[in-house]
Design a protein around this motif. Structure first.
Motif, short mmCIF file in Angstrom:
data_model
loop_
_atom_site.label_atom_id
_atom_site.label_comp_id
_atom_site.label_asym_id
_atom_site.label_seq_id
_atom_site.Cartn_x
_atom_site.Cartn_y
_atom_site.Cartn_z
N ILE A 1 -4.32 43.53 29.81
CA ILE A 1 -6.02 43.46 29.77
C ILE A 1 -6.39 42.59 30.17
CG2 ILE A 1 -7.52 45.44 29.15
CD1 ILE A 1 -6.73 47.90 28.25
N TYR A 2 -7.60 41.93 30.41
CA TYR A 2 -8.08 40.64 30.35
C TYR A 2 -9.24 41.40 30.18
CZ TYR A 2 -3.49 37.61 31.80
OH TYR A 2 -2.58 37.26 32.14
N ILE A 3 -10.11 40.61 29.33
CA ILE A 3 -11.31 40.59 29.38
C ILE A 3 -12.54 39.28 30.02
CG2 ILE A 3 -13.30 41.49 27.69
CD1 ILE A 3 -11.91 42.71 26.31
N VAL A 4 -12.70 39.40 30.71
CA VAL A 4 -13.58 38.30 30.98
C VAL A 4 -14.14 37.66 30.95
CG1 VAL A 4 -14.11 37.01 33.49
CG2 VAL A 4 -12.48 38.50 33.25
N ALA A 5 -14.75 37.08 29.39
CA ALA A 5 -15.93 36.72 28.82
C ALA A 5 -16.77 35.59 29.75
CB ALA A 5 -15.28 36.31 27.64
N LEU A 6 -18.06 35.47 29.69
CA LEU A 6 -18.61 34.48 30.66
C LEU A 6 -19.85 34.05 29.45
CD1 LEU A 6 -19.45 36.51 33.48
CD2 LEU A 6 -17.45 34.32 33.22
N GLN A 7 -20.08 32.94 29.88
CA GLN A 7 -21.17 32.03 28.97
C GLN A 7 -22.30 32.97 29.13
OE1 GLN A 7 -21.41 29.36 27.57
NE2 GLN A 7 -19.47 28.91 28.80
#
Length: 320
Positions: free
Chosen positions: A3-9
């Motif tokens: 699982i990848y959690i896509v962290a954005l600004q």
């Protein structure tokens, strides 16, 4: 499961933490039991070398470029709570780059998920076109206007429209993570939920404020004011249209565009909202409350409440 959690600004701190903590608890519980073998390999990834949350905390995210594609990619909410700030954020280059990455993974069979305002990022990439989805209940009118090809149901906490899974507002990140755990192991999900002290809450409708949604459009707002004065009476579309100074067809079209409901369905939502309020603040019987909001019997009201908000009369009164 990778699982990848896509962290954005400007990632919503609680959303990101909730996803991480839920999978962490599930992994620890699985490791302590011979009967539970499910394991979630969770990595925070980003499209930039430095990611900070909406509260300015630095996130140790890996650059997604060059990584193997995941089984599941999740987009937590971003810290934009209202349409104007969210609209500006969606135009940022980082969001555009993240959408390209999500499309790339999707084409290789990755399941995509999002919660709260994260759903907007999937929709902005046209990935949700033709699919059912949910998002933050108060942003539903803005979502419908911006993404008319997505079938939105903001009354639900979780909507699975393969290969997408979307969740409602804020703490629905927890529901999203538990749904994914349950998808692999119902027993592990049940155990994780008990450790996190969270019960089933399939509907967002319990938390939505109908008149907040109505304020997104002047026709809908006038209809809402008219309807609240007549909840105990019968419903007439022609009377409603005359009261808001438009045609039945225009009123129907505007309500559907803004809140995804017919005038009668929204009228019934307001009746249920009033009934729930009376159940929690008065000692009136269910039959008496049904009569006050325009239903013939308490049995009818009980059925509608259960259908619309996923809770029974006894549970509502116990929570009062």
């Amino acid at each position: 499961m990778r699982i990848y959690i896509v962290a954005l600004q400007n990632t919503f701190d609680t959303g990101l933490s909730t996803l991480l903590d839920t999978f962490s608890v599930a992994n620890e519980l699985a490791a302590s039991s011979k009967a539970l073998t499910t394991r979630f390999d969770v990595t925070i990834v980003g499209v930039r070398s430095r990611v900070t949350t909406s509260h300015g905390l630095s996130i140790p995210a890996r650059r997604a470029t060059g990584l193997a594609h995941p089984d599941i990619a999740l987009v937590p909410a971003v810290g934009a709570k209202m349409p104007d700030t969210l609209s500006r954020l969606l135009d940022q280059r980082e969001i555009v780059d993240a959408q390209s990455l999500l499309r790339h993974w999707f084409q290789r069979g990755t399941m995509l998920g999002a919660a709260c305002t994260g759903t907007f990022i999937l929709a902005e990439a046209s990935l949700l076109n033709g699919h059912h989805a949910t998002t933050s209940w108060w942003l539903a009118p803005f979502f419908r206007e911006r993404y008319p090809q997505v079938v939105l149901d903001e009354s639900r906490m979780i909507v699975h429209s393969s290969p997408f899974i979307t969740a409602g507002a804020a703490l629905a990140h927890l529901d999203l993570a538990l749904w994914l755990v349950r998808h692999r192991s119902p027993a592990l999900a049940a155990l994780t939920a008990r450790y996190l002290v969270i019960d089933s809450r399939p509907m967002q409708a319990t938390f939505a404020i109908p008149d907040h949604l109505a304020h997104a459009d002047p026709f809908v707002e006038r209809f809402e004011r008219w309807a609240r004065r007549r909840l105990g009476d019968g419903f007439s579309l022609h009377d409603a249209a005359r009261a808001v100074r438009t045609s039945p067809r225009t009123l129907t079209r505007r309500l559907h565009a803004v809140i995804g409901k017919s005038p009668l369905a929204y009228f019934q939502d307001l009746r249920v909202e009033r009934a729930v309020h009376l159940l929690q603040t008065s000692n009136h019987s269910v039959d008496q409350i049904a009569d006050r909001v325009g239903y013939a019997s308490g049995a009818t009201l009980r059925t509608l409440i259960q259908r619309k908000i996923g809770r029974g009369v006894r549970e509502l009164r116990a929570r009062a």
